[in-house]
Structures are given as C-alpha cells and as structure tokens.
Scaffold this active site. Structure first.
Site, PDB file in Angstrom:
ATOM      1  N   VAL A 119       0.904  -1.147   0.000  1.00  0.00           N
ATOM      2  CA  VAL A 119       0.000   0.000   0.000  1.00  0.00           C
ATOM      3  C   VAL A 119       0.949   1.205   0.000  1.00  0.00           C
ATOM      4  CG1 VAL A 119      -1.764   1.293   1.276  1.00  0.00           C
ATOM      5  CG2 VAL A 119      -1.825  -1.219   1.247  1.00  0.00           C
ATOM      6  N   PRO A 120       1.172   1.795  -1.172  1.00  0.00           N
ATOM      7  CA  PRO A 120       2.294   2.728  -1.355  1.00  0.00           C
ATOM      8  C   PRO A 120       2.081   4.122  -0.767  1.00  0.00           C
ATOM      9  CG  PRO A 120       1.024   2.576  -3.366  1.00  0.00           C
ATOM     10  CD  PRO A 120       0.419   1.588  -2.402  1.00  0.00           C
ATOM     11  N   CYS A 121       1.976   4.199   0.546  1.00  0.00           N
ATOM     12  CA  CYS A 121       1.744   5.479   1.208  1.00  0.00           C
ATOM     13  C   CYS A 121       2.931   6.428   1.033  1.00  0.00           C
ATOM     14  CB  CYS A 121       1.394   5.278   2.675  1.00  0.00           C
ATOM     15  SG  CYS A 121       2.634   4.392   3.621  1.00  0.00           S
ATOM     16  N   HIS A 122       4.095   5.900   0.653  1.00  0.00           N
ATOM     17  CA  HIS A 122       5.244   6.769   0.407  1.00  0.00           C
ATOM     18  C   HIS A 122       5.011   7.663  -0.811  1.00  0.00           C
ATOM     19  CE1 HIS A 122       5.905   3.156  -2.030  1.00  0.00           C
ATOM     20  NE2 HIS A 122       6.559   3.933  -2.866  1.00  0.00           N
ATOM     21  N   ARG A 123       4.031   7.331  -1.639  1.00  0.00           N
ATOM     22  CA  ARG A 123       3.713   8.137  -2.827  1.00  0.00           C
ATOM     23  C   ARG A 123       2.812   9.324  -2.506  1.00  0.00           C
ATOM     24  NH1 ARG A 123       2.354   2.831  -6.440  1.00  0.00           N
ATOM     25  NH2 ARG A 123       4.475   1.989  -6.421  1.00  0.00           N
TER      26      ARG A 123
END
Length: 158
Positions: A119-123
């Site tokens: 879940v690419p929350c770094h994006r």
C-alpha cells in the site's frame, strides 16, 4: 523485511531493519502465534527485492485489513491506485474518497498503514511538494521515491 498474513490475505509488512530481532519487535505480539507458511505469498520477498532494485513490480496480493475502520480501509485502497513512480497529495486522496476536509485524517490513516510499499503510502506527499511524514522515516520515504524515479520533481497531481 518481515511480514504476517492471514487466511484472508497479507496483513502486515515491516520495512527493512538492521536485524531480525528488530523486525520481530516491530511485528509485535502476533508473530509469536504465527506459523511459517509462505505458500500464498511465496514470491513476495522476490518481488520486494526486485522493487528495491528499481524494477517496476506489482503487488496484486489479497490484503487483510481486519480490525481497521472503514475509513482507513478506504484510504489504503485509494492509495493503491497511485501509479508507480508518481505521487499524489493528501488532499487528492481526501477528495478521491469524497471527504475533501479529511486531509488530516487521511494522513493519520497513512501513518497507520500496516503494509508499506504494498500500500504505497510513500507516494503521498503534501500539496506544496514537501514529503510529509512516513512511518519508516523521511529518509526511507525519499529513498523509496528515488527507487521509483519520482524524487527529482515531486510533481503532485492535486
């Protein structure tokens, strides 16, 4: 890295740590009741390794957000729609969910993301281009954006 899964899907991932003990500590108590069985996610560690080498990798795995609020689940699901190598703002996520005033709540949900990278929350970054926060630290967030090739511009789709 380490992770936990249930019969429903992938439940928790821990970003790379300096030792196995650190990974187990971050996984918390549930790992003590886990059994080793990677049959459903046998290639996950290979995909993560490829990801860290800069390859575009997908994570179509079933996810288990059991126990999370419907709002958090919705934030995490919306976050999964952000394409590799691109960023979006916290406000974009709030508007996408039909909750334009929930920017702070979106940030709090992302801070509780149990599946970093998948879940690419770094994006997700601030609308002014600042990185914002990240559970793995700002250095890790910047590193992940570098891996994906989006660190040089931080162009945000508002």
């Amino acid at each position: 890295m380490g992770g936990l899964a249930s019969r429903v899907g992938l439940r928790q991932l821990v970003l790379p740590q300096p030792s196995a003990a650190a990974v187990l500590s971050l996984l918390g108590e549930p790992w003590q009741y886990a059994t080793a069985d990677d049959s459903d996610f046998s290639d996950l560690s290979q995909r993560l390794s490829r990801y860290f080498r800069g390859e575009t990798v997908s994570f179509p795995d079933a996810l288990d957000f059991g126990g999370a609020s419907p709002f958090r689940c919705a934030v995490w699901e919306a976050t999964c729609s952000i394409p590799y190598g691109q960023t979006r703002s916290y406000g974009w996520l709030a508007r996408r969910m039909g909750e334009p005033r929930a920017v702070r709540a979106v940030g709090q949900a992302l801070a509780a993301n149990p599946l970093p990278i998948v879940v690419p929350c770094h994006r997700v970054i601030a609308s002014d281009g600042r990185l914002g926060g990240y559970s793995g630290g700002i250095g890790m967030k910047k590193y992940l954006l570098i891996v994906e090739g989006s660190v040089s511009t931080f162009q945000v789709t508002s």
